[in-house]
Design an enzyme around this catalytic site. Structure first.
Site, PDB file in Angstrom:
ATOM      1  N   LEU A 265     -20.519  30.656 -41.002  1.00 27.37           N
ATOM      2  CA  LEU A 265     -21.079  29.321 -41.199  1.00 27.37           C
ATOM      3  C   LEU A 265     -20.212  28.226 -40.589  1.00 27.37           C
ATOM      4  O   LEU A 265     -20.712  27.179 -40.205  1.00 27.37           O
ATOM      5  CB  LEU A 265     -21.263  29.036 -42.698  1.00 27.37           C
ATOM      6  N   GLY A 266     -18.925  28.440 -40.543  1.00 23.60           N
ATOM      7  CA  GLY A 266     -18.010  27.447 -39.990  1.00 23.60           C
ATOM      8  C   GLY A 266     -16.646  28.065 -39.758  1.00 23.60           C
ATOM      9  O   GLY A 266     -16.302  29.087 -40.364  1.00 23.60           O
TER      10      GLY A 266
ATOM     11  N   GLY B 148     -12.344  27.090 -38.749  1.00 27.64           N
ATOM     12  CA  GLY B 148     -11.272  26.128 -38.547  1.00 27.64           C
ATOM     13  C   GLY B 148     -10.012  26.828 -38.087  1.00 27.64           C
ATOM     14  O   GLY B 148     -10.014  28.034 -37.806  1.00 27.64           O
TER      15      GLY B 148
ATOM     16  N   TYR C 284      -7.388  27.632 -39.766  1.00 27.85           N
ATOM     17  CA  TYR C 284      -6.729  28.513 -40.717  1.00 27.85           C
ATOM     18  C   TYR C 284      -7.657  29.597 -41.276  1.00 27.85           C
ATOM     19  O   TYR C 284      -7.216  30.475 -42.006  1.00 27.85           O
ATOM     20  CB  TYR C 284      -6.160  27.690 -41.875  1.00 27.85           C
ATOM     21  N   GLY C 285      -8.921  29.525 -40.941  1.00 26.16           N
ATOM     22  CA  GLY C 285      -9.842  30.515 -41.480  1.00 26.16           C
ATOM     23  C   GLY C 285     -11.275  30.153 -41.177  1.00 26.16           C
ATOM     24  O   GLY C 285     -11.557  29.367 -40.263  1.00 26.16           O
TER      25      GLY C 285
ATOM     26  N   VAL D 272     -15.620  30.124 -42.987  1.00 26.52           N
ATOM     27  CA  VAL D 272     -16.526  30.272 -44.124  1.00 26.52           C
ATOM     28  C   VAL D 272     -17.691  31.134 -43.664  1.00 26.52           C
ATOM     29  O   VAL D 272     -18.263  30.896 -42.593  1.00 26.52           O
ATOM     30  CB  VAL D 272     -17.034  28.910 -44.621  1.00 26.52           C
TER      31      VAL D 272
ATOM     32  N   LYS E 113     -14.886  31.682 -48.497  1.00 27.64           N
ATOM     33  CA  LYS E 113     -13.870  31.062 -47.653  1.00 27.64           C
ATOM     34  C   LYS E 113     -12.808  32.114 -47.380  1.00 27.64           C
ATOM     35  O   LYS E 113     -12.171  32.635 -48.304  1.00 27.64           O
ATOM     36  CB  LYS E 113     -13.257  29.837 -48.327  1.00 27.64           C
TER      37      LYS E 113
ATOM     38  N   ASP F 123      -8.976  14.770 -45.793  1.00 25.30           N
ATOM     39  CA  ASP F 123      -9.717  15.170 -44.590  1.00 25.30           C
ATOM     40  C   ASP F 123     -11.200  14.841 -44.726  1.00 25.30           C
ATOM     41  O   ASP F 123     -12.070  15.685 -44.520  1.00 25.30           O
ATOM     42  CB  ASP F 123      -9.521  16.664 -44.305  1.00 25.30           C
TER      43      ASP F 123
END
Length: 431
Positions: free
Chosen positions: A87-88, A90, A92-93, A95, A110, A202
């Site tokens: 789904l997304g 970044g 660092y990881g 989702v 996550k 953020d």
């Protein structure tokens, strides 16, 4: 598995609060006034309920982290979950959308790479997410965390539509009524976070998850950068276009003691993006031309006309932006000050010849910003905006807005995500 719901912390709730919807249609202004009256009446009770967390958030998080670390078990992810798609993602990881193999229940996981994230950082984000998840405009965290061979994982509520960024039309934004709904709900979430003694750090459209396309219910997510108020940081944290000027100029030698004014600044930038489909500047530093023009205008707000980027903002709400985006962080207004402006027009009227086809829903238009694209800068103005003024809300039940949402969250069809992932299931290889 860790089930933090069993921790006996009086004012902590392990389950995400389910709120009832108001019956029928209620006008926004009347609803907001009623909520503010109730808040004034219950302020003493509210302060008493939150006192233990407000005065000892650091100790509470330490206890949550300690409990979680002792109960963090390693599992075979494939045995329990079917990973449907990403789904997304970044730095660092990521989702992922997952289904429980026994119940077919859909959820968001996550997933953080152990090579990029320490266990302490993971547990801090998990604990903050859990602590805040009782608010209806903050993403639910069920209190379950575990590890695999290569990853740290915790379970979150699934948002069926995606994130707010995917709904923004370049140079247009989203409809006025949707902007107001988003603004009121986000302000409620930020007030709650501040009351807990925390700072999100953020705030941006990608970190606002959407539960219906008209934004009657949205939720703040991603607490990877969240910290306790007063924490001194010595590096820039967050997304550059949403950073407050004091963050942009932070140096390792000086450091910056963080507080909620950083979130308020990002909130102001976020509202501008929703209204216009543009970023007001690239970075809040005086060598950025658009930002420099804004600083000059703020210093002489009552004397000079606004710069080009801000001339398209109706006169009635310019004061709101001046207060949210005060250069002096000590003069920034609280996020809930946006309530004072709900009755104002937030988008300028546009000529009939410039209006979009009335059958076209701008939130569902295919011309929205595509994954990986940035919002245009404010200097690239396009006046073809859409505006409707209707309803939204704020309170401890602030996702309950004036119009009924048809169907439950599980019945909604998920909208397009930021990545056009194939529907073929993808599985983790823990080896």
């Amino acid at each position: 598995m860790v089930n933090v719901e069993h921790i006996q912390e009086g004012s902590i709730r392990g389950r995400v609060t389910k709120a009832h919807k108001p019956k029928g249609s209620t006008r926004l202004l009347d609803y907001v006034h009623s909520i503010r009256s109730k808040q004034r009446v219950s302020q003493e009770e509210k302060e008493g309920t939150m006192a233990s967390i407000n005065h000892d958030v650091e100790g509470l998080l330490d206890r949550l982290i300690s409990f979680s670390s002792h109960s963090l078990h390693q599992i075979d992810l494939e045995k329990y979950f079917l990973i449907v798609k990403e789904l997304g993602k970044g730095g660092y990881g990521k989702v992922v959308l997952a289904k429980d193999r026994k119940t077919d229940h859909r959820m968001a996981l996550k997933v953080m790479d152990k090579n990029r994230t320490s266990q302490q950082s993971f547990l801090l984000e998990f604990s903050i997410s859990f602590l805040l998840s009782s608010h209806p405009n903050i993403i639910g965290c069920c209190g379950t965390a575990f590890t695999t061979t290569d990853h740290f994982v915790f379970v979150q509520e699934l948002a069926p539509v995606g994130d707010l960024f995917s709904l923004i039309l370049p140079n247009v934004g989203i409809p006025e009524d949707a902007v107001k709904r988003c603004t009121v709900q986000i302000s409620s979430a930020l007030e709650f976070i501040a009351e807990k003694g925390l700072v999100h750090m953020d705030m941006k459209p990608e970190n606002i998850l959407v539960f219906d396309r008209e934004c009657h219910c949205i939720k703040l997510t991603d607490f990877g950068f969240a910290r306790i108020k007063g924490t001194v940081i010595r590096t820039k944290v967050g997304s550059i276009s949403f950073m407050a000027p004091e963050m942009c100029t932070t140096t390792m030698s000086d450091g910056l003691a963080i507080d909620g004014s950083l979130d308020v600044w990002a909130f102001g930038v976020l509202i501008y993006c929703l209204l216009t489909g543009e970023s007001p500047w690239q970075v809040a530093m005086t060598d950025d031309k658009e930002y420099k023009c804004f600083v000059d205008w703020q210093n002489s707000f009552k004397t000079y006309s606004p710069p080009e980027a801000w001339s398209k903002v109706p006169t009635g709400i310019r004061r709101m932006f001046i207060d949210l985006l005060a250069i002096d962080s000590t003069k920034r207004s609280p996020s809930v000050e946006v309530l004072k402006y709900i009755s104002e027009s937030w988008k300028e009227e546009i000529p009939d010849s410039a209006t979009r086809n009335e059958d076209e829903n701008p939130i569902q238009s295919s011309s929205s910003v595509q994954p990986g694209e940035s919002l245009p800068k404010a200097s690239n103005l396009n006046t073809s905006q859409s505006s409707d003024s209707n309803t939204s809300t704020l309170s401890n039940m602030s996702c309950l807005l004036s119009t009924e949402i048809s169907g439950s969250q599980t019945e909604m069809t998920p909208g397009p995500q930021k990545d056009n992932m194939a529907e073929t299931p993808i599985m983790f290889d823990d080896k």
